[in-house]
Design a protein around this motif. Structure first.
Motif, short mmCIF file in Angstrom:
data_model
loop_
_atom_site.label_atom_id
_atom_site.label_comp_id
_atom_site.label_asym_id
_atom_site.label_seq_id
_atom_site.Cartn_x
_atom_site.Cartn_y
_atom_site.Cartn_z
N GLU A 139 32.69 34.22 -10.48
CA GLU A 139 31.29 33.27 -10.87
C GLU A 139 31.51 32.27 -11.74
OE1 GLU A 139 27.11 33.93 -13.48
OE2 GLU A 139 27.47 35.39 -11.36
N VAL A 140 31.73 30.93 -10.43
CA VAL A 140 31.69 29.73 -11.41
C VAL A 140 30.38 29.57 -12.14
CG1 VAL A 140 32.07 27.70 -10.89
CG2 VAL A 140 32.97 29.43 -9.93
N LEU A 141 29.65 29.06 -11.29
CA LEU A 141 27.99 29.20 -12.11
C LEU A 141 27.19 30.30 -11.85
CD1 LEU A 141 27.98 25.55 -11.34
CD2 LEU A 141 27.74 26.12 -13.65
N SER A 142 25.51 30.36 -12.10
CA SER A 142 25.30 31.45 -11.89
C SER A 142 24.66 31.60 -10.43
CB SER A 142 23.70 31.54 -12.55
OG SER A 142 23.18 30.41 -12.26
N ASP A 143 25.05 30.42 -9.68
CA ASP A 143 24.73 30.70 -8.36
C ASP A 143 25.61 29.88 -7.62
OD1 ASP A 143 21.83 31.70 -8.22
OD2 ASP A 143 21.02 29.57 -8.81
N ASN A 151 41.68 40.30 4.13
CA ASN A 151 41.90 41.64 5.26
C ASN A 151 42.92 41.61 5.72
OD1 ASN A 151 39.29 40.18 4.29
ND2 ASN A 151 39.46 39.30 6.73
N VAL A 152 43.20 43.27 5.97
CA VAL A 152 44.84 44.57 6.02
C VAL A 152 44.60 45.13 8.06
CG1 VAL A 152 46.37 45.39 5.73
CG2 VAL A 152 46.10 44.12 4.16
N GLY A 153 45.09 43.99 8.65
CA GLY A 153 44.53 45.27 9.72
C GLY A 153 44.97 46.38 10.04
N LEU A 154 44.08 47.33 10.52
CA LEU A 154 44.37 48.84 10.95
C LEU A 154 44.34 49.38 12.12
CD1 LEU A 154 41.60 50.45 8.11
CD2 LEU A 154 44.92 49.81 8.03
N SER A 155 43.76 48.33 12.71
CA SER A 155 44.38 48.47 14.71
C SER A 155 44.98 47.34 15.32
CB SER A 155 42.65 48.58 15.55
OG SER A 155 42.28 47.49 14.66
N LYS A 156 45.80 47.64 16.88
CA LYS A 156 45.68 46.62 17.22
C LYS A 156 45.80 46.02 17.94
CE LYS A 156 45.24 48.32 22.29
NZ LYS A 156 45.43 48.59 23.38
N ASN A 157 43.94 45.64 17.80
CA ASN A 157 43.34 44.26 17.94
C ASN A 157 42.95 43.14 16.33
OD1 ASN A 157 43.18 44.68 20.32
ND2 ASN A 157 41.73 45.64 20.34
N SER A 158 43.72 43.86 15.85
CA SER A 158 43.17 43.23 14.16
C SER A 158 44.23 42.57 14.01
CB SER A 158 42.92 44.31 13.12
OG SER A 158 41.84 45.23 13.10
N ASP A 159 44.21 41.27 13.19
CA ASP A 159 44.77 40.62 12.40
C ASP A 159 45.99 41.62 11.54
OD1 ASP A 159 44.80 38.13 14.02
OD2 ASP A 159 43.61 37.42 12.41
N PRO A 160 47.09 41.23 11.44
CA PRO A 160 47.79 42.45 10.22
C PRO A 160 48.06 41.86 8.59
CG PRO A 160 49.22 40.72 11.76
CD PRO A 160 47.96 40.25 12.03
N PHE A 161 47.63 40.72 8.71
CA PHE A 161 47.04 40.02 8.18
C PHE A 161 46.55 39.11 7.58
CE2 PHE A 161 48.51 37.11 3.50
CZ PHE A 161 49.15 38.68 2.66
N HIS A 162 45.46 38.84 7.01
CA HIS A 162 44.28 37.77 6.56
C HIS A 162 43.61 37.24 5.83
CE1 HIS A 162 41.65 34.46 8.46
NE2 HIS A 162 40.80 34.90 8.11
N PRO A 163 44.51 36.49 4.88
CA PRO A 163 43.95 36.00 3.94
C PRO A 163 42.98 34.37 3.49
CG PRO A 163 46.25 34.94 3.99
CD PRO A 163 46.22 35.62 5.15
N PHE A 164 41.73 34.77 2.49
CA PHE A 164 41.44 34.11 2.10
C PHE A 164 40.78 33.05 1.25
CE2 PHE A 164 39.19 38.20 2.00
CZ PHE A 164 38.02 37.96 1.52
N LEU A 165 39.63 32.19 1.59
CA LEU A 165 39.31 31.38 -0.27
C LEU A 165 38.26 31.22 0.42
CD1 LEU A 165 39.99 30.49 -2.69
CD2 LEU A 165 41.18 28.54 -2.22
N GLY A 166 37.02 31.28 -0.11
CA GLY A 166 35.88 30.81 0.15
C GLY A 166 35.42 30.49 -1.19
N VAL A 167 33.82 29.96 -0.92
CA VAL A 167 32.90 30.21 -1.51
C VAL A 167 31.89 29.96 -1.15
CG1 VAL A 167 32.95 27.41 -1.39
CG2 VAL A 167 31.27 28.15 -3.83
N SER A 168 30.33 30.47 -1.82
CA SER A 168 29.37 30.83 -2.13
C SER A 168 28.37 29.90 -2.70
CB SER A 168 28.85 32.48 -1.92
OG SER A 168 30.00 33.05 -1.24
N PHE A 169 26.71 29.82 -2.09
CA PHE A 169 25.53 28.66 -2.98
C PHE A 169 24.72 29.41 -2.95
CE2 PHE A 169 28.68 25.96 -1.31
CZ PHE A 169 29.20 24.95 -2.84
N ARG A 170 24.05 30.20 -4.03
CA ARG A 170 22.98 30.35 -3.81
C ARG A 170 21.75 29.59 -4.30
NH1 ARG A 170 21.24 36.00 -6.83
NH2 ARG A 170 22.00 34.55 -9.02
N PHE A 171 20.79 29.80 -3.02
CA PHE A 171 19.52 28.60 -3.33
C PHE A 171 18.30 29.61 -3.34
CE2 PHE A 171 22.73 27.10 -0.73
CZ PHE A 171 22.80 25.51 -0.94
#
Length: 171
Positions: A139-143, A151-171
Motif C-alpha cells: 500500500e503506497v497510499l491509502s488509495d 501465476n503458475v500453470g496447472l493445466s496444459k492450457n495454462s502458461d507455465p509461468f506468468h509473472p506480473f506487476l500492477g498498480v491499483s487505484f481506488r476512487f
C-alpha cells in the motif's frame, strides 16, 4: 556468438481494464463483504499478441475476514469475449479461491487457486485454464496499491509461468 540465435525480449503493456466496484454489503467493515463489479477490457497491448477486440463481463467477489490479518476470498466471473475461431463472442466462466494475509499495514500477500472454462459448445470438454497464483501487495497510499506476483500453470492450457506487476487505484 550469433545474435540472431538470441531474439531480443520485448517489453509491452498489457490490456487496459476498466472496472467499477459496487459494494453490496460489508465494504471496509464487518467480517463478510460482497460486491458486484462490471468491467470492460480495452485491447491496448503494444504487441500483436492478445485480443484485438474489447470484452466485458461481471465479477462477484466475496471475502470472509477470519481474523484481523487473515482472510478467505472467493470470486466468480462471467466474461463475454471474442472467439478465436470466428467473429462471434463466446461466454467464459472463471472462479477462484484465495487466502490473504496482512503482514503489516502496508505489506500483504496471497495464495490462490484459479480456474477458467469456456462455455462454448465446441470447447465444453476442454480442461480450461487452471493456475496456482501467489503474490505480494504494498500500500503506497491509502488509495494506491502495488501488486507483484506470479501465476503458475496447472493445466496444459495454462502458461507455465506468468509473472506480473500492477498498480491499483481506488476512487
Amino acid at each position: 556468438i550469433n545474435s540472431e540465435a538470441f531474439p531480443k525480449r520485448q517489453v509491452f503493456f498489457d490490456d487496459l481494464f476498466l472496472r467499477l466496484k459496487v459494494n453490496l454489503f460489508g465494504n471496509d467493515s464487518g467480517t463478510i463483504a460482497l460486491a458486484l463489479m462490471p468491467f470492460f477490457k480495452l485491447p491496448t497491448r503494444s504487441s500483436r499478441i492478445g485480443a484485438q477486440k474489447g470484452e466485458g463481463g461481471i465479477i462477484l467477489p466475496v471475502i470472509f475476514h477470519l481474523s484481523p490479518r487473515l482472510s478467505l476470498g472467493a470470486t466468480s466471473q462471467w466474461n463475454v469475449r471474442p472467439s478465436e475461431e470466428s467473429r462471434a463472442y463466446g461466454l467464459e466462466w472463471s472462479t477462484s479461491v484465495s487466502l490473504g494475509y496482512e503482514w503489516t499495514k502496508e505489506w500483504g500477500g496471497y495464495w490462490e487457486l484459479f480456474q477458467q472454462l469456456s462455455l462454448d459448445q465446441s470447447a465444453i470438454l476442454d480442461q480450461g485454464v487452471r493456475t496456482f497464483d501467489f503474490g505480494w501487495t504494498y500500500e503506497v497510499l491509502s488509495d494506491v496499491q502495488l501488486d507483484l506476483g506470479c501465476n503458475v500453470g496447472l493445466s496444459k492450457n495454462s502458461d507455465p509461468f506468468h509473472p506480473f506487476l500492477g498498480v491499483s487505484f481506488r476512487f
